[in-house]
Write a protein that holds these residues in place. Structure first.
Motif, PDB file in Angstrom:
ATOM      1  N   ARG A 408       0.829  -1.205   0.000  1.00  0.00           N
ATOM      2  CA  ARG A 408       0.000   0.000   0.000  1.00  0.00           C
ATOM      3  C   ARG A 408       0.866   1.258   0.000  1.00  0.00           C
ATOM      4  O   ARG A 408       0.594   2.210  -0.735  1.00  0.00           O
ATOM      5  CB  ARG A 408      -0.914  -0.009   1.227  1.00  0.00           C
ATOM      6  N   LYS A 412       1.012   4.185  -2.885  1.00  0.00           N
ATOM      7  CA  LYS A 412       0.821   5.604  -2.620  1.00  0.00           C
ATOM      8  C   LYS A 412       1.979   6.413  -3.206  1.00  0.00           C
ATOM      9  O   LYS A 412       1.769   7.462  -3.824  1.00  0.00           O
ATOM     10  CB  LYS A 412       0.727   5.825  -1.111  1.00  0.00           C
ATOM     11  N   LYS A 437      -4.186   4.272  -7.912  1.00  0.00           N
ATOM     12  CA  LYS A 437      -5.019   4.708  -6.786  1.00  0.00           C
ATOM     13  C   LYS A 437      -6.040   3.638  -6.409  1.00  0.00           C
ATOM     14  O   LYS A 437      -6.348   3.446  -5.229  1.00  0.00           O
ATOM     15  CB  LYS A 437      -5.731   6.013  -7.132  1.00  0.00           C
ATOM     16  N   SER A 441      -6.351   2.132  -2.770  1.00  0.00           N
ATOM     17  CA  SER A 441      -7.601   2.172  -2.008  1.00  0.00           C
ATOM     18  C   SER A 441      -7.977   0.797  -1.475  1.00  0.00           C
ATOM     19  O   SER A 441      -8.392   0.653  -0.318  1.00  0.00           O
ATOM     20  CB  SER A 441      -8.731   2.718  -2.888  1.00  0.00           C
ATOM     21  N   ASP A 445      -8.101  -0.222   2.454  1.00  0.00           N
ATOM     22  CA  ASP A 445      -9.258  -0.806   3.137  1.00  0.00           C
ATOM     23  C   ASP A 445      -8.848  -2.079   3.870  1.00  0.00           C
ATOM     24  O   ASP A 445      -9.338  -2.362   4.974  1.00  0.00           O
ATOM     25  CB  ASP A 445     -10.368  -1.103   2.120  1.00  0.00           C
TER      26      ASP A 445
END
Length: 509
Positions: A408, A412, A437, A441, A445
């Motif tokens: 993640r 980013k 993205k 996302s 999550d």
């Protein structure tokens, strides 16, 4: 105690001979009430270099009228400002001093302009007697301080009443324009006074001669992005202090984007200079992160609770969540404010100013932007692909949770690199950022579910220790486990479009 008022207004040029038209002909106005003339005396404060005025922030101490006291105004949009008021006192209230700290730093706050105004006030009222707007004709006498040049002018100011429809401004402006009255070219009274009595405010508080002006070079593109993030950090400091919605999140994002740019564009900016600054950005983002993480976590857990039937809510579930969240949120906010009030934060802001004033450009900074930026984006993609492949190769469990979290962070960084490169690379960078993205996302999550499980276990232990049923907390923990597993199953499908070679092909050409 300071209070905040949203100010929505428009200003118009006038002379001593200007007469207001019949404003009862403006749509919605039933009558115009003469409220007399008020004598106002305001001293505006700033740093010697006018750092507040450069960012369209005004600080004044005003006597006379119904709202005398200290007023600090922040721009929100064209014609819209937030005015924070504090009671009249001889010295600047500490509550307002904190709100301008990111701009004034350790500089002295000194009087720069005195405005004495005779204000003829009229109220525009609707058929029910409700106040729509206040129209003021101001005869202004300005003096540059200390003992500087003087000037004077007349202007008309129309301000929307509290809770009134801002469309009244359009109706009034229509009547004023028909009477030959034009909108003012000055952003504010103090801006006009500064311009007419000496040196006006600089265009931006952070302007320097350091960065190259050529936007087609890699250095020009990267520094433009860096400057944008630095300005966001400075501007969001008072917003965080005021506890405005999403302000902590946006300030932390600006810190992360800036730190990510330092890493992605090491061929452009010398890392021996940017790495120490990046470490301080990591510290600040971390101190802000406690508040943001708690906000996100509470919203997630509360949503879980609201979604299950009342028959499965055993014990004071909502009350325990509220008590748990209140304590953690208060601690997190104190941590964020302590960081912003620290000398370490001021040192970071000074380091960012120094970086813009004397950019640590490397040889590649002077090369063509497209080639340098594309290489940086593709390098970050390779890093992301390695981490995703590693996560997918692991069995579900703790190690895979850690690996997806690392993926993640890589997603980013790749996304931020593409966003920074978008002015130079155009649509290919935009498409790449959009696909990455989606990966970020999904992985975000998944990470939220991991954090939520830890919190739910803690809440369950607290409930059990207090003699309450821990059933609901266990139920929610199971839901979060299932949610995390769902995200892991979805990852290959979301990753496939982001890893499509055709997506990267335009960046390699």
């Amino acid at each position: 105690m300071a209070e905040t008022k949203r100010e929505i207004e428009r200003k118009y040029e006038a002379t001593a001979r200007t007469e207001l038209p019949d404003l009862t002909r403006a749509t919605g106005v039933a009558s115009v009430e003469d409220r007399g003339v008020a004598e106002l005396d305001a001293v505006y404060y700033d740093t010697p270099g006018l750092r507040l005025a450069a960012d369209s922030v005004t600080l004044r101490r005003r006597t006379g009228g119904g709202d005398e006291g200290w007023h600090l105004k922040f721009p929100v949009a064209a014609g819209v400002r937030d005015e924070i008021r504090a009671p009249l006192s001889k010295s600047l209230p500490t509550s307002l001093a904190a709100l301008i700290r990111s701009r004034t730093r350790t500089e002295d706050i000194v009087p720069v302009v005195r405005l004495r105004s005779s204000r003829a006030v009229r109220h525009l009222v609707d058929a029910d007697g409700g106040l729509l707007a206040e129209v003021a004709v101001d005869t202004v006498h300005a003096e540059r301080l200390p003992k500087g040049p003087k000037t004077s002018w007349t202007e008309i100011e129309v301000e929307v009443a509290d809770d009134a429809d801002p469309e009244i401004l359009d109706a009034v402006e229509k009547r004023l324009k028909k009477a030959g009255i034009s909108p003012s070219t000055a952003a504010s009274k103090v801006a006009k006074a500064l311009a007419e009595t000496g040196e006006p405010a600089p265009e931006t508080a952070h302007a320097t001669d350091g960065p190259p002006s050529d936007g087609d070079t890699a250095g020009g593109r990267v520094l433009a992005y860096v400057r944008k993030q630095i300005e966001a950090i400075v501007a969001l400091d008072p917003a965080v202090r005021r506890d405005l919605p999403d302000s902590v999140h946006q300030m932390r994002v600006a810190c992360r984007r800036l730190r990510s740019a330092f890493k992605s564009y090491r061929k452009v900016l010398d890392r021996t200079v940017t790495d120490p600054v990046g470490d301080e950005l990591k510290w600040l983002a971390g101190e802000l992160g406690h508040a943001r993480d708690q906000e996100v976590l509470h919203a997630r857990l509360l949503g879980r609770i609201e979604a299950i039937p009342d028959t499965l809510l055993l014990g004071p579930v909502r009350g325990r969540l509220r008590i748990w969240d209140t304590a953690r949120s208060e601690d997190a906010r104190r941590t964020a404010l302590t960081a912003l009030d620290s000398d370490r934060h001021l040192a970071l802001l000074a380091a960012l100013d120094a970086l813009l004033a004397d950019p640590p450009l490397r040889k590649a900074a002077h090369d063509d932007a497209e080639r340098v930026l594309a290489r940086a984006v593709l390098k970050d993609y390779d890093r992301l692909a390695t981490r995703v492949d590693h996560a997918l190769a692991l069995r579900p469990g703790h190690d895979r949770d850690l690996a997806t979290h690392e993926a993640r962070k890589a997603a980013k960084r790749a996304r931020y690199a593409a966003e920074a490169a978008r002015p130079g690379l155009g649509k290919p960078a935009k498409r790449f950022a959009k696909k990455v993205k989606a990966v970020q996302s999904l992985l975000g999550d998944h990470q939220d579910s991991v954090v939520a499980r830890d919190a739910l276990r803690e809440l369950g232990i607290q409930a059990h220790a207090a003699g309450e049923s821990a059933f609901t907390w266990g139920l929610l923990h199971g839901q979060e486990e299932a949610d995390g597993a769902d995200r892991e199953r979805e990852l290959p499908g979301v990753w496939a479009p982001a890893s499509d070679p055709e997506l990267r092909a335009p960046l390699t050409s």
